[in-house]
Scaffold this active site. Structure first.
Site, short mmCIF file in Angstrom:
data_model
loop_
_atom_site.label_atom_id
_atom_site.label_comp_id
_atom_site.label_asym_id
_atom_site.label_seq_id
_atom_site.Cartn_x
_atom_site.Cartn_y
_atom_site.Cartn_z
N GLY A 166 7.32 4.55 8.18
CA GLY A 166 6.44 5.69 8.40
C GLY A 166 6.69 6.27 9.78
O GLY A 166 7.79 6.14 10.34
N SER A 167 5.68 6.88 10.33
CA SER A 167 5.86 7.58 11.60
C SER A 167 5.94 6.59 12.77
O SER A 167 5.39 5.49 12.71
CB SER A 167 4.69 8.54 11.83
OG SER A 167 3.49 7.81 11.84
N THR A 168 6.61 7.03 13.82
CA THR A 168 6.73 6.19 15.02
C THR A 168 5.35 5.93 15.62
O THR A 168 5.07 4.82 16.09
CB THR A 168 7.67 6.87 16.03
OG1 THR A 168 8.99 6.86 15.46
CG2 THR A 168 7.72 6.14 17.36
N CYS A 186 13.47 10.52 6.84
CA CYS A 186 13.45 10.02 8.21
C CYS A 186 14.83 10.10 8.85
O CYS A 186 14.95 10.26 10.06
CB CYS A 186 12.90 8.60 8.25
SG CYS A 186 13.65 7.55 7.02
N GLU A 216 10.33 15.40 15.70
CA GLU A 216 10.72 15.28 14.30
C GLU A 216 9.87 16.29 13.52
O GLU A 216 8.65 16.19 13.47
CB GLU A 216 10.42 13.85 13.83
CG GLU A 216 10.92 13.58 12.45
CD GLU A 216 10.65 12.15 11.98
OE1 GLU A 216 9.63 11.56 12.38
OE2 GLU A 216 11.47 11.64 11.20
N LYS A 231 0.85 -1.20 0.00
CA LYS A 231 0.00 0.00 0.00
C LYS A 231 0.88 1.25 0.00
O LYS A 231 1.57 1.54 0.96
CB LYS A 231 -0.91 0.04 1.23
CG LYS A 231 -1.95 1.14 1.07
CD LYS A 231 -2.54 1.63 2.35
CE LYS A 231 -1.70 2.63 3.07
NZ LYS A 231 -1.55 3.93 2.39
N GLU A 257 10.50 0.71 10.17
CA GLU A 257 11.50 1.76 9.95
C GLU A 257 10.78 3.06 10.21
O GLU A 257 9.90 3.45 9.43
CB GLU A 257 12.05 1.64 8.52
CG GLU A 257 13.40 2.32 8.36
CD GLU A 257 13.26 3.73 7.84
OE1 GLU A 257 13.11 4.64 8.69
OE2 GLU A 257 13.30 3.92 6.62
N GLY A 261 3.78 3.26 13.61
CA GLY A 261 4.56 2.05 13.86
C GLY A 261 4.16 1.40 15.18
O GLY A 261 4.01 0.17 15.29
P1 ADP Z 1 4.03 10.03 7.63
O1 ADP Z 1 4.15 10.79 8.90
O2 ADP Z 1 5.30 9.76 6.94
O3 ADP Z 1 2.89 10.46 6.76
P2 ADP Z 1 2.45 7.82 8.40
O4 ADP Z 1 2.95 6.85 9.40
O5 ADP Z 1 1.27 8.62 8.75
O6 ADP Z 1 3.73 8.62 8.06
O7 ADP Z 1 2.15 7.10 7.01
C1 ADP Z 1 2.96 6.13 6.45
C2 ADP Z 1 2.09 5.11 5.78
O8 ADP Z 1 1.30 4.44 6.77
C3 ADP Z 1 1.11 5.64 4.78
O9 ADP Z 1 1.04 4.74 3.70
C4 ADP Z 1 -0.19 5.67 5.55
O10 ADP Z 1 -1.34 5.58 4.74
C5 ADP Z 1 -0.07 4.44 6.40
N1 ADP Z 1 -0.88 4.43 7.61
C6 ADP Z 1 -1.35 5.48 8.33
N2 ADP Z 1 -2.05 5.06 9.40
C7 ADP Z 1 -2.02 3.70 9.37
C8 ADP Z 1 -2.53 2.67 10.22
N3 ADP Z 1 -3.21 2.94 11.33
N4 ADP Z 1 -2.28 1.39 9.89
C9 ADP Z 1 -1.56 1.10 8.80
N5 ADP Z 1 -1.06 2.00 7.97
C10 ADP Z 1 -1.27 3.30 8.23
#
Ligand code: ADP
Length: 792
Positions: free
Chosen positions: A243-245, A299, A396, A191, A265, A248
């Site tokens: 993606g974001s902590t 990141c 961050e 995704k 990561e 994660g």
């Molecule tokens: P950023 O701060 O880099 O936007 P996110 O962690 O919000 O990072 O997003 C990174 C990815 O995780 C995107 O593809 C986003 O759609 C997806 N994402 C956001 N929320 C969720 C969730 N609860 N479960 C799984 N994937 C998610």
């Protein structure tokens, strides 16, 4: 003539926009919306959402919002395709991946333009960095596909991998995820991020072109809800997330107890350290790459500048001058240095954090306030005199903002560098190689660049320490994330009846306040026997229900004391491997010297025949010798990355590990888990089998007589899942190994989300006679990649 003279004086560039013709045609063809890519074909566009060009604020495409049903269909396609894909010879898989690399390369121009339009990053970066690295990743992993059987023996593919990626390097993150997964024989549901799904869809078209078998790669677009549906899907065997902590952490909780393999990561707040003897002009160029590359939406961005007090003024002056020369604007222009922020919400987030900084009275320097009058732009910004406690030093920002602090001594620099919950990367600038390597060793981060920054290559692992996540991407280190042990699974351990509460009259009701010197085995904390905080002990029973001894009933407080003792013993990790080996050999010898006593104890406690008990003790002695032997042989690597760089992959201990042992093979399991952990330099808080703890408590005297420094091994007896809870929640614990029942494993994984400690859990029976080898050492360490340039 006058004109040329003027041009030479100002050195201004005229506009040189990259052509968008081909991308324009492609977007026009899909004007009615993109569907998902499932089972080798695009679905009909469904519920659509808009995708924008952030530099212009214009809609460029409409993309489908993936539903749980779409995820279901994609997972089913991946599941169906997986056995066939895995059964192809490595050579056949290799050819497919190689073809992907070739086709990406052929379409480099198209993909870079599309990436720039979708994400806002300068074409210079997408063309020269992102897309070439995408091709490099597929080439590198094409090779792995044909080598994996021989290079990672005893392993097999994980199965179906769910992969979720962010918007900052859309196609590169796709390559980092898809290439190793394919090489390792897995199939994929990926995704992309909702802001930047377009290059993933273009990649799907490439999969069709190259004839990748249907279902091997599936791409479902959508937002966080689509991601969450993928994470929750029972048919997925592994989740790989960047993606974001915050997200994660949610994924760690959502996958707890499901048996899904997980790699994360996450965020960072990486230090960029400049010593007084650094080449300041190079350091300035380094800063530009560290924080203004991709508008700071990286990141591993070097977002915290730590500069030696004596060099600060000179460096700041050079930086300000350099900032004034940065070209900000149309990302499609080939001379643009700084492009657009990905989306209005991100821009607003940066602005909000900066307002908070302003309220703290911080000093700002902005490069250039003449920004384009439309689109999402934020000027490169330098904030000086930032207190380490400031919100800007801690959070961050994910934007083009550099916060600077000074330091006086190397120790202070290291302390400031490590003063963060993250640990993704660091950059160290000094002309003194001894200092550079010493600081690199002391920094808690998965990647350290010496006199360089933001260096990436498919052959080197990338990933974080601490709350920056776990697992590596790239090279051999990354590949093992996509393989699992090829051995029959043991029977699931049913929920373990807590023997200490089980029999009538035994357990808390019968637990007695421990009165004075008696035969109660104490806890072992900081090299000393300690009474349990509760003052209680519990009866250890043989299978016939007869009491064979009493053990201390440890509680939260005891675990905390043990963690504190383990943290104090951290110099164990810095001891030479030879030194550790000697101590471990001594442990093995002392265990051997007392083999009869340990055999009798096992027999009495577990009811095992004398022969079986002797066999377990003998196996434990052998195992102790094996890990003593391994202590100085689990080498790191020098990766073949870029020319004029030595990329050192160092295996470092986690630090403090919690280890929860099963009831099975109470001595052998304890030795099999604790010895590799300490061989690699960790300090351990071990919870032995709750039902049969006395072999472990007898072990104190072996430790005492073997020169094991105080605090390296701490032992707390009691109810495994109660003690596991405290260990999993404890921020001072860096990794937990848990062997027990399903509820306990789920609890450890869920609670580990607090500081995102690494976990390794098993809730199945194990053949402890075979539980040995490099995998235990790999799990007892984390890899730090140190990039060291050479040459003038
Ligand atoms: P950023 O701060 O880099 O936007 P996110 O962690 O919000 O990072 O997003 C990174 C990815 O995780 C995107 O593809 C986003 O759609 C997806 N994402 C956001 N929320 C969720 C969730 N609860 N479960 C799984 N994937 C998610």
């Amino acid at each position: 003539m006058g004109v040329i003279k003027d041009i030479l004086r100002t050195m201004d560039y005229g506009p040189s926009p990259e052509s968008t013709e081909h991308v324009g045609v492609w977007l026009e063809e899909h004007k009615s919306g993109f569907g998902h890519f499932i089972n080798g074909a695009f679905t009909k566009p469904g519920d659509l959402f808009d995708v924008f060009n952030p530099a212009r604020g214009e809609r460029i495409a409409r993309v489908s919002q993936g539903s749980a049903k779409d995820i279901d269909a994609a997972v089913a396609a991946a599941r169906k395709a997986q056995p066939k894909w895995a059964a192809l010879s490595g050579f056949e898989r290799s050819k497919h991946i190689y073809a992907l690399a070739r086709h990406v390369q052929k379409r480099e121009r198209f993909l870079s333009v599309l990436e720039t339009i979708d994400n806002g990053k300068p074409i210079r970066e997408s063309r020269d960095i992102d897309i070439p690295l995408v091709a490099r990743h597929f080439y590198h992993h094409a090779g792995w596909a044909s080598l994996i059987e021989s290079e990672l023996p005893g392993t097999k593919p994980v199965g179906v991998c769910g992969q979720i990626i962010p918007w900052n390097f859309p196609l590169l993150m796709l390559a980092w995820k898809i290439a190793p997964a394919l090489a390792a024989g897995n199939t994929i549901v990926l995704k992309p991020a909702e802001f930047t799904p377009l290059t993933a869809l273009a990649f799907a078209a490439i999969c069709v072109e190259t004839g990748l078998p249907p279902g091997v790669v599936n791409i479902v677009t959508g937002d966080g809800a689509t991601g969450a549906a993928l994470v929750a899907h029972a048919g997925v065997d592994k989740i790989a997330f960047t993606g974001s902590t915050e997200v994660g952490r949610a994924i760690r909780k959502a996958t707890a107890g499901t048996g899904k393999k997980l790699s994360l990561e996450l965020g960072g707040k990486s230090p960029f350290i400049v010593f007084e003897d650094a080449d300041l002009d190079s350091a300035v160029e380094g800063v530009v790459d560290a924080i203004w590359f991709n508008q700071g939406q990286v990141c591993c961005a070097g977002s915290r500048l730590l500069v030696a007090e004596g060099a600060a003024d000179a460096l700041y002056a050079k930086l300000r001058a350099r900032m004034a020369n940065l070209t900000i604007g149309d990302p499609l222009d080939k001379s643009t240095d700084v492009g657009a922020i990905v989306a209005p919400v991100q821009l607003e987030r940066i602005r909000r954090l900066m307002r908070q900084g302003e309220e703290e009275g911080l000093e700002f320097f902005r490069a250039n306030d003449s920004l384009p009058d439309r689109g999402c732009f934020y000027p490169p910004t330098l904030v000086t005199g930032v207190d380490p406690a400031s919100v800007l030093a801690r959070e961050e920002i994910f934007g083009p903002v550099l916060v600077a602090t000074t330091f006086r001594t190397p120790d202070e620099a290291v302390a400031l560098a490590n003063n963060t919950r993250y640990g993704l990367a660091a950059s160290v600038w000094t002309e003194n190689v001894n200092r550079a390597l010493e600081v690199a060793a002391r920094i808690k981060a998965g990647v350290v660049w010496i006199n360089s920054t933001n260096m990436f290559d498919a052959a080197a692992g990338f990933g974080g320490y601490r709350e920056s996540g776990f697992g590596r991407e790239g090279g051999r280190e990354g590949l093992s994330e996509y393989r699992i042990a090829d051995e029959p699974k043991g029977k699931p351990n049913s929920s373990r009846p807590l023997r200490l509460n089980a029999s009538p009259g035994v357990g808390p009701a019968r637990n007695v306040v421990d009165e004075g010197p008696d035969r109660t085995a104490k806890l072992y904390v900081g090299g000393k026997q300690a009474r349990p905080d509760s003052g209680y002990s519990y009866a250890v029973l043989d299978p016939a229900g007869r009491e064979v001894g009493l053990a201390g009933l440890g509680n939260r407080k005891d675990i905390r004391n043990a963690v504190e003792a383990a943290a104090k013993a951290s110099s164990w990790g810095a001891a030479t491997a030879h030194n550790r080996a000697q101590v471990l050999y001594y442990v093995a010898e002392n265990l051997a010297a007392r083999a009869d006593e340990f055999t009798r104890r096992l027999s009495a406690m577990t009811g095992a025949s004398a022969r079986a008990a002797k066999a377990e003790v003998d196996a434990s002695i052998r195992r102790a010798f094996v890990y003593a032997g391994y202590a100085d042989k689990f080498d790191g690597a020098v990766h073949a990355t870029r020319s004029r760089f030595v990329t050192l992959a160092m295996n470092e201990p986690w630090g403090v590990m919690g280890i929860l042992c099963p009831d099975e093979a109470p001595l052998l399991a304890f030795v099999s888990l604790v010895m590799p952990a300490i061989a690699m330099g960790n300090c351990v808080v071990a919870v032995p089998s709750a039902s049969y703890p006395l072999s472990a408590t007898d072990f104190y005297s072996v430790l005492d007589t073997s020169d094991v420094p105080a605090g390296v091994v701490n032992i707390v007896t009691g109810e495994a899942n109660v003690l596991a809870k405290t260990l999993a929640e404890h921020d001072g614990v860096d990794a937990v190994w848990y062997v027990g029942d399903i509820e306990g494993a789920a609890q450890v994984e869920a609670l580990s989300a607090g500081n995102l400690k690494a976990t390794w859990t098993s809730a199945a029976t194990t053949d402890w006679a075979k539980a040995e080898g490099r995998e235990f050492l790999r799990r007892a360490t984390q890899v730090k990649n140190i990039w060291t340039p050479y040459g003038e």
